[in-house]
Design a protein around this motif. Structure first.
Motif, PDB file in Angstrom:
ATOM      1  N   LYS A  35       0.801  -1.226   0.000  1.00 40.71           N
ATOM      2  CA  LYS A  35       0.000   0.000   0.000  1.00 40.71           C
ATOM      3  C   LYS A  35       0.836   1.279   0.000  1.00 40.71           C
ATOM      4  N   GLN A  36       2.081   1.194   0.449  1.00 39.95           N
ATOM      5  CA  GLN A  36       2.958   2.369   0.535  1.00 39.95           C
ATOM      6  C   GLN A  36       4.300   2.073  -0.149  1.00 39.95           C
ATOM      7  N   PRO A  37       4.296   1.790  -1.447  1.00 42.90           N
ATOM      8  CA  PRO A  37       5.520   1.343  -2.121  1.00 42.90           C
ATOM      9  C   PRO A  37       6.613   2.401  -2.248  1.00 42.90           C
ATOM     10  N   ASP A  38       6.297   3.658  -1.928  1.00 48.60           N
ATOM     11  CA  ASP A  38       7.280   4.731  -2.054  1.00 48.60           C
ATOM     12  C   ASP A  38       7.628   5.377  -0.719  1.00 48.60           C
ATOM     13  N   ALA A  39       7.359   4.702   0.387  1.00 46.80           N
ATOM     14  CA  ALA A  39       7.619   5.280   1.709  1.00 46.80           C
ATOM     15  C   ALA A  39       9.104   5.625   1.872  1.00 46.80           C
ATOM     16  N   ASP A  40       9.346   6.739   2.531  1.00 43.27           N
ATOM     17  CA  ASP A  40      10.704   7.233   2.760  1.00 43.27           C
ATOM     18  C   ASP A  40      11.241   6.658   4.070  1.00 43.27           C
ATOM     19  N   LEU A  41      12.409   6.021   4.013  1.00 42.67           N
ATOM     20  CA  LEU A  41      12.997   5.387   5.197  1.00 42.67           C
ATOM     21  C   LEU A  41      14.176   6.163   5.776  1.00 42.67           C
ATOM     22  N   ASN A  42      14.490   7.297   5.214  1.00 35.87           N
ATOM     23  CA  ASN A  42      15.696   8.028   5.625  1.00 35.87           C
ATOM     24  C   ASN A  42      15.727   8.406   7.097  1.00 35.87           C
ATOM     25  N   SER A  43      14.580   8.703   7.699  1.00 41.69           N
ATOM     26  CA  SER A  43      14.570   9.180   9.081  1.00 41.69           C
ATOM     27  C   SER A  43      14.638   8.054  10.121  1.00 41.69           C
ATOM     28  N   TYR A  44      14.661   6.808   9.686  1.00 41.30           N
ATOM     29  CA  TYR A  44      14.683   5.682  10.628  1.00 41.30           C
ATOM     30  C   TYR A  44      16.110   5.231  10.922  1.00 41.30           C
ATOM     31  N   ASP A  45      16.350   4.932  12.203  1.00 41.76           N
ATOM     32  CA  ASP A  45      17.653   4.436  12.632  1.00 41.76           C
ATOM     33  C   ASP A  45      17.782   2.939  12.398  1.00 41.76           C
ATOM     34  N   MET A  46      16.648   2.238  12.493  1.00 39.76           N
ATOM     35  CA  MET A  46      16.635   0.789  12.317  1.00 39.76           C
ATOM     36  C   MET A  46      15.364   0.405  11.567  1.00 39.76           C
ATOM     37  N   ILE A  47      15.526  -0.486  10.594  1.00 42.12           N
ATOM     38  CA  ILE A  47      14.404  -0.866   9.736  1.00 42.12           C
ATOM     39  C   ILE A  47      14.277  -2.385   9.711  1.00 42.12           C
ATOM     40  N   GLY A  48      13.046  -2.840   9.916  1.00 43.22           N
ATOM     41  CA  GLY A  48      12.767  -4.264   9.807  1.00 43.22           C
ATOM     42  C   GLY A  48      12.069  -4.550   8.494  1.00 43.22           C
ATOM     43  N   PHE A  49      12.347  -5.700   7.932  1.00 44.13           N
ATOM     44  CA  PHE A  49      11.609  -6.193   6.773  1.00 44.13           C
ATOM     45  C   PHE A  49      10.943  -7.487   7.190  1.00 44.13           C
ATOM     46  N   ALA A  50       9.614  -7.546   7.018  1.00 42.10           N
ATOM     47  CA  ALA A  50       8.840  -8.708   7.455  1.00 42.10           C
ATOM     48  C   ALA A  50       7.998  -9.238   6.306  1.00 42.10           C
ATOM     49  N   SER A  51       8.013 -10.557   6.152  1.00 45.91           N
ATOM     50  CA  SER A  51       7.297 -11.173   5.029  1.00 45.91           C
ATOM     51  C   SER A  51       7.035 -12.636   5.327  1.00 45.91           C
ATOM     52  N   GLY A  52       6.020 -13.149   4.653  1.00 48.25           N
ATOM     53  CA  GLY A  52       5.887 -14.590   4.582  1.00 48.25           C
ATOM     54  C   GLY A  52       6.935 -15.083   3.588  1.00 48.25           C
ATOM     55  N   ILE A  53       7.203 -16.375   3.620  1.00 49.12           N
ATOM     56  CA  ILE A  53       8.156 -16.961   2.673  1.00 49.12           C
ATOM     57  C   ILE A  53       7.362 -17.612   1.544  1.00 49.12           C
ATOM     58  N   TYR A  54       7.647 -17.166   0.326  1.00 50.36           N
ATOM     59  CA  TYR A  54       6.970 -17.651  -0.882  1.00 50.36           C
ATOM     60  C   TYR A  54       8.017 -18.248  -1.807  1.00 50.36           C
ATOM     61  N   PHE A  55       7.896 -19.546  -2.102  1.00 49.56           N
ATOM     62  CA  PHE A  55       8.892 -20.216  -2.950  1.00 49.56           C
ATOM     63  C   PHE A  55      10.313 -19.934  -2.438  1.00 49.56           C
ATOM     64  N   SER A  56      10.512 -20.041  -1.132  1.00 46.96           N
ATOM     65  CA  SER A  56      11.803 -19.848  -0.466  1.00 46.96           C
ATOM     66  C   SER A  56      12.329 -18.416  -0.523  1.00 46.96           C
ATOM     67  N   LYS A  57      11.454 -17.439  -0.769  1.00 42.93           N
ATOM     68  CA  LYS A  57      11.879 -16.037  -0.848  1.00 42.93           C
ATOM     69  C   LYS A  57      10.920 -15.142  -0.077  1.00 42.93           C
ATOM     70  N   PHE A  58      11.419 -13.966   0.293  1.00 46.38           N
ATOM     71  CA  PHE A  58      10.545 -12.919   0.816  1.00 46.38           C
ATOM     72  C   PHE A  58       9.616 -12.495  -0.323  1.00 46.38           C
TER      73      PHE A  58
END
Length: 144
Positions: A35-58
């Motif tokens: 829903k937010q494919p262009d979100a700006d991450l510059n102001s974050y000190d730490m970023i998590g990426f969370a996903s289900g695993i699909y065909f052995s990939k995020f």
């Protein structure tokens, strides 16, 4: 320290359930990569990426988001839900290119009905459960 979790949860809502539980207990901003494919991450000190695993990939929306939006040299943590097993290689390739440092990884079972699992009513029913949620919250609280 400002934290965000960029997530994609498209099949059974396993990952969304997990990250929303984390957000209730920890100070993190949630960013839906679909829903937010262009979100700006510059102001974050730490970023998590969370996903289900699909065909052995995020999920591809996470991989595309990281490729496009992740600034260089950020602290990263990874979270996944899976029917079979955790696999971080797809996202780690992108993180290497961005000179990111991975400070932690967390994975837990998630209800899965893909492919042959559908024939038997799915696997990992009831996951993520309360214990998975507690472990995920503890994982994020322990990140520095």
């Amino acid at each position: 320290m400002r934290k965000a979790i960029v997530y994609a949860s498209v099949h059974h809502g396993n990952t969304e359930k997990l990250v929303k539980g984390i957000a209730e207990e920890c100070q993190v901003d949630l960013i839906d990569a679909v829903k937010q494919p262009d979100a700006d991450l510059n102001s974050y000190d730490m970023i998590g990426f969370a996903s289900g695993i699909y065909f052995s990939k995020f999920h591809r929306s996470i991989l595309e988001f990281a490729e496009k939006n992740l600034p260089d040299d950020k602290k990263i943590f990874l979270i996944c839900t899976y029917g079979g097993s955790a696999n971080y290689k797809s996202i780690e390739r992108i993180l290497d290119k961005k000179h990111a440092s991975v400070v932690g990884k967390f994975g837990c079972k998630g209800y899965d009905t893909f492919g042959p699992f559908k024939l038997v009513g799915g696997i990992a029913k009831g996951h993520p459960n309360e214990e998975d949620m507690k472990n995920a919250v503890d994982f994020v609280k322990g990140l520095h």
